[in-house]
Write a protein that holds these residues in place. Structure first.
Motif: not given
Ligand code: IMP
Ligand code: MG
Length: 185
Positions: A44-50, A101-102, A120-122, A129-131
């Motif tokens: 159930n990941p959340i994708f962060l688009i830069v 979240r992952t 990643q620090e943010y 919980s998982v990056i």
């Protein structure tokens, strides 16, 4: 002011060296999608688009993922309109909670690693919980930040040149180029 003309922009594109064709890029995105799907289909990941560079990569990658996931974005930039140097500027932070979240951070290119380290620090500070990190391109050189590992998922390995296309810009232009090109000065 050092304004680039439309003619100058066409010339940059015409003179550029094609490093990866559209077909090679599309195949690499499919491979990244398969690897992420194999690892994270039940996470159930959340994708962060830069933004903005990862927009094209993310748009195509997401269509290869047949699994439940959420999408958010952030805007952090290292270069502004320059082609080198500069510190990370955060323009927009993710609006979603990352607690527990992952998180999969999607960026166009891993160069020295300042951008992904700061993101990643943010994510850590905000309780992820998982990056994981996924980049379309890994730029090969020996200037990598000592704390930055390789990305977890890498589409293509590129030489140490200034690249544009498939989301990556040359002075904010040619993010739309249908392949990955190196600027020939
Ligand atoms: P890093 O922080 O040094 O890893 O730089 C990564 C960021 O700089 C990426 O998010 C890109 O937006 C940008 N970048 C690095 N190299 C290039 C390039 O060759 N072309 C376009 N953008 C680049
Ligand atoms: Mg960027």
């Amino acid at each position: 002011m050092n304004q680039i003309t439309t003619e100058g922009l066409y010339k940059i594109y015409k003179d550029a060296e094609c490093i990866f064709s559209q077909q090679q890029v599309m195949q690499s995105i499919q491979r990244v999608g398969e690897a992420i799907q194999a690892d994270l289909s039940d996470a159930n990941p959340i994708f962060l688009i830069v933004m903005k560079g990862a927009a094209v990569f993310a748009g195509q990658l997401l269509t290869h993922l047949d699994m439940p996931l959420e999408v958010d974005y952030l805007h952090a930039t290292r270069y502004g309109k320059e082609t080198s140097g500069g510190v990370i500027t955060w323009k927009v932070k993710p609006q979603s909670s990352l607690e527990g979240r992952t998180v999969v951070i999607l960026d166009d290119i891993l160069d020295e690693g300042h951008t992904l380290l700061s993101i990643q620090e943010y994510c850590k500070q905000n309780g992820a919980s998982v990056i994981k990190t996924a980049v379309l391109v890994n730029k090969r050189h020996d200037r990598r930040h000592p704390q930055m590992n390789d990305a977890d998922y890498v589409g293509l390995e590129a030489p140490d040149k200034f690249l544009f296309g498939y989301g990556m810009d040359f002075k904010e232009y040619w993010r739309n180029a249908p392949g990955i090109y190196a600027v020939v000065e």
